[in-house]
Design an enzyme around this catalytic site. Structure first.
Site, mmCIF file in Angstrom:
data_model
loop_
_atom_site.group_PDB
_atom_site.id
_atom_site.type_symbol
_atom_site.label_atom_id
_atom_site.label_comp_id
_atom_site.label_asym_id
_atom_site.label_seq_id
_atom_site.Cartn_x
_atom_site.Cartn_y
_atom_site.Cartn_z
ATOM 1 N N ASN A 1 45.009 -23.693 33.884
ATOM 2 C CA ASN A 1 44.631 -24.488 35.057
ATOM 3 C C ASN A 1 43.468 -25.407 34.665
ATOM 4 O O ASN A 1 42.363 -24.933 34.437
ATOM 5 C CB ASN A 1 44.226 -23.542 36.187
ATOM 6 C CG ASN A 1 43.871 -24.268 37.474
ATOM 7 O OD1 ASN A 1 43.737 -25.493 37.482
ATOM 8 N ND2 ASN A 1 43.716 -23.513 38.540
ATOM 9 N N CYS B 1 40.527 -28.424 42.580
ATOM 10 C CA CYS B 1 41.849 -28.597 41.956
ATOM 11 C C CYS B 1 42.663 -29.711 42.617
ATOM 12 O O CYS B 1 43.578 -30.250 42.009
ATOM 13 C CB CYS B 1 42.625 -27.289 41.984
ATOM 14 S SG CYS B 1 41.856 -26.008 40.983
ATOM 15 N N HIS C 1 50.508 -28.837 41.079
ATOM 16 C CA HIS C 1 49.281 -28.383 40.430
ATOM 17 C C HIS C 1 49.636 -27.219 39.513
ATOM 18 O O HIS C 1 50.394 -26.322 39.899
ATOM 19 C CB HIS C 1 48.278 -27.949 41.495
ATOM 20 C CG HIS C 1 47.040 -27.325 40.936
ATOM 21 N ND1 HIS C 1 46.374 -27.838 39.849
ATOM 22 C CD2 HIS C 1 46.345 -26.214 41.308
ATOM 23 C CE1 HIS C 1 45.338 -27.076 39.575
ATOM 24 N NE2 HIS C 1 45.290 -26.084 40.445
HETATM 25 O O1 UT7 Z 1 43.973 -23.899 41.974
HETATM 26 C C1 UT7 Z 1 43.785 -22.694 42.588
HETATM 27 C C2 UT7 Z 1 43.097 -21.843 41.600
HETATM 28 N N1 UT7 Z 1 43.382 -20.474 41.637
HETATM 29 C C3 UT7 Z 1 44.588 -19.924 41.570
HETATM 30 O O2 UT7 Z 1 45.611 -20.512 41.615
HETATM 31 C C4 UT7 Z 1 44.622 -18.441 41.408
HETATM 32 C C5 UT7 Z 1 45.512 -17.780 42.377
HETATM 33 N N2 UT7 Z 1 45.652 -16.381 42.096
HETATM 34 C C6 UT7 Z 1 46.379 -15.938 41.024
HETATM 35 O O3 UT7 Z 1 46.926 -16.717 40.271
HETATM 36 C C7 UT7 Z 1 46.522 -14.441 40.853
HETATM 37 O O4 UT7 Z 1 46.020 -13.775 41.976
HETATM 38 C C8 UT7 Z 1 45.804 -13.905 39.571
HETATM 39 C C9 UT7 Z 1 46.545 -14.400 38.353
HETATM 40 C C10 UT7 Z 1 44.359 -14.358 39.567
HETATM 41 C C11 UT7 Z 1 45.856 -12.386 39.563
HETATM 42 O O5 UT7 Z 1 47.183 -11.923 39.635
HETATM 43 P P1 UT7 Z 1 47.557 -10.759 40.661
HETATM 44 O O6 UT7 Z 1 48.977 -10.461 40.427
HETATM 45 O O7 UT7 Z 1 47.130 -11.213 42.024
HETATM 46 O O8 UT7 Z 1 46.701 -9.573 40.096
HETATM 47 P P2 UT7 Z 1 45.588 -8.722 40.840
HETATM 48 O O9 UT7 Z 1 44.378 -9.538 41.122
HETATM 49 O O10 UT7 Z 1 46.253 -8.030 41.984
HETATM 50 O O11 UT7 Z 1 45.215 -7.656 39.730
HETATM 51 C C12 UT7 Z 1 46.154 -6.689 39.275
HETATM 52 C C13 UT7 Z 1 45.499 -5.829 38.211
HETATM 53 C C14 UT7 Z 1 44.122 -5.293 38.613
HETATM 54 O O12 UT7 Z 1 44.032 -3.990 38.134
HETATM 55 P P3 UT7 Z 1 44.208 -2.752 39.140
HETATM 56 O O13 UT7 Z 1 43.147 -2.923 40.191
HETATM 57 O O14 UT7 Z 1 45.590 -2.886 39.661
HETATM 58 O O15 UT7 Z 1 43.999 -1.578 38.229
HETATM 59 C C15 UT7 Z 1 43.164 -6.174 37.843
HETATM 60 O O16 UT7 Z 1 41.947 -5.538 37.550
HETATM 61 O O17 UT7 Z 1 45.284 -6.598 37.026
HETATM 62 C C16 UT7 Z 1 43.933 -6.457 36.592
HETATM 63 N N3 UT7 Z 1 43.520 -7.675 35.922
HETATM 64 C C17 UT7 Z 1 43.714 -7.902 34.610
HETATM 65 N N4 UT7 Z 1 44.290 -7.158 33.644
HETATM 66 C C18 UT7 Z 1 44.358 -7.677 32.404
HETATM 67 C C19 UT7 Z 1 42.909 -8.760 36.454
HETATM 68 N N5 UT7 Z 1 42.712 -9.695 35.514
HETATM 69 C C20 UT7 Z 1 43.216 -9.184 34.351
HETATM 70 C C21 UT7 Z 1 43.322 -9.682 33.040
HETATM 71 N N6 UT7 Z 1 43.893 -8.912 32.114
HETATM 72 N N7 UT7 Z 1 42.866 -10.914 32.710
#
Ligand code: UT7
Length: 325
Positions: free
Chosen positions: A282, A115, A252
């Site tokens: 992204n 990225c 970014h």
């Molecule tokens: O350039 C760098 C590239 N990467 C990034 O910038 C990504 C950086 N990370 C993020 O943007 C965030 O961590 C995410 C958007 C990937 C995830 O958001 P989060 O607030 O950290 O969510 P989480 O991983 O803590 O997940 C929360 C819940 C989980 O369920 P439980 O375990 O709480 O029951 C996930 O299973 O959300 C669930 N979940 C989803 N639900 C619906 C994860 N992905 C999805 C989805 N739709 N697509």
């Protein structure tokens, strides 16, 4: 006494025709528009057509940047493409782009910093220009991330899209006391100890496959704001500028919450921050030049504006550049 400045001459971008909305994704996997918008700010992404390659996206963005600069492809003597999704293992996407532009002079190569690829490519092109190695550089960020996504993994596939953006830098020899212009300073960082938080589980030397993107999203998120703020502050310190002097912050475009967090930490207002992640998700190395393109096209970024770009991604890699547009 004179000095060489790397001044911005043109900018261009391209998003593939096919749009995939959050609702479209919700038909494929267990997700919802509400979850995606709330957690990321993303509303849609563009997906390259079958047979449409990273170099094809780069070509349209490059042609638009050349037109914007009033230049011909033959004016270019350096092409750097930031990409993690090259057309082939080799030659570089930059070499293929050069061929598609119909030129044979100068040099062309890819930069692989995920990225952060465009920010790394800009800093590299700036160094080439300032050391007399190149006069007119085409700097591109181009990706077909849709090809390395696991479309069954809802934690990653909702986050990315395809696209390309390009900037043209030109050498300008000016008196040593001439006013600042072009790229003023950059800082680039890598910490490979974080490699397994964001990677593709395949490769030429390891599996002889392309592989799929794997990410510990929460871990990436945890590091992102601090790393971004750090490197932006370092670039400001190098130039003796403050965030108050910035006209535009072009981060970014990975996640709206990361952009907002970095803005808050750095004391940069929403009004000065260019956000396009809602429109194309992204796009990795393409995200910063796409945001630059949009903000130039809609009249926000103008000649003379002070613009801070930054990115953070796999590696981890992160970096920032301050540009007098
Ligand atoms: O350039 C760098 C590239 N990467 C990034 O910038 C990504 C950086 N990370 C993020 O943007 C965030 O961590 C995410 C958007 C990937 C995830 O958001 P989060 O607030 O950290 O969510 P989480 O991983 O803590 O997940 C929360 C819940 C989980 O369920 P439980 O375990 O709480 O029951 C996930 O299973 O959300 C669930 N979940 C989803 N639900 C619906 C994860 N992905 C999805 C989805 N739709 N697509």
């Amino acid at each position: 006494m004179t000095k060489i400045q790397s001044v911005v001459r043109g900018v261009g971008g391209y998003l593939p025709e096919r749009v995939m909305t959050n609702d479209d994704l919700a038909k494929l996997i267990d997700t919802s528009d509400e979850w995606i918008v709330q957690r990321t700010g993303i509303r849609k992404r563009h997906i390259a057509a079958e047979g449409e390659l990273t170099s094809d996206l780069a070509l349209v963005a490059a042609r638009r940047a050349l037109e914007n600069a009033g230049m011909d492809a033959s004016d270019i003597d350096l092409i750097i493409v930031g990409t993690t999704t090259p057309d082939m293992t080799f030659p570089s996407t930059a070499a293929l782009l050069q061929q598609k532009l119909g030129i044979t002079g100068g040099s062309a190569f890819d930069v692989q910093a995920v990225c952060s690829g465009f920010v790394f490519a800009m800093a590299t092109a700036d160094s080439y220009i300032k050391t007399g190695m190149a006069r007119r550089a085409l700097v591109v960020g181009a990706e077909t991330f849709s090809r390395i996504l696991d479309w069954t993994d809802r934690t990653t596939c909702v986050l990315f899209g395809d696209g390309a953006g390009a900037v043209i830098l030109e050498a300008r020899e000016v008196p040593a006391d001439a006013p600042e212009d072009g790229v003023l300073a950059s800082s680039l960082r890598t910490d490979g100890s974080h490699w397994d938080k964001l990677y593709v589980d395949g490769g030429v030397s390891s599996t002889q496959t392309i592989g799929h993107l794997r990410m510990e999203g929460r871990e990436v998120f945890r590091h992102a704001v601090g790393m971004i703020s750090d490197v932006v502050e370092e670039v400001l310190a190098k130039t003796g500028k403050t965030t108050d002097e910035l006209d535009w912050f072009v981060p970014h475009q990975a996640n709206r919450r990361i952009i907002d967090g970095a803005g808050r930490k750095l004391g940069i207002s929403d009004a000065k921050t260019v956000v396009t992640v809602d429109q194309h998700a992204n796009t990795s190395a393409a995200s910063v030049p796409l945001a630059l393109w949009v903000a130039c096209e809609d009249g926000r970024i103008n000649k003379g504006d002070l613009v801070m770009i930054e990115a953070m991604g796999g590696g981890f890699t992160w970096g920032a550049s301050l540009i007098r547009w």
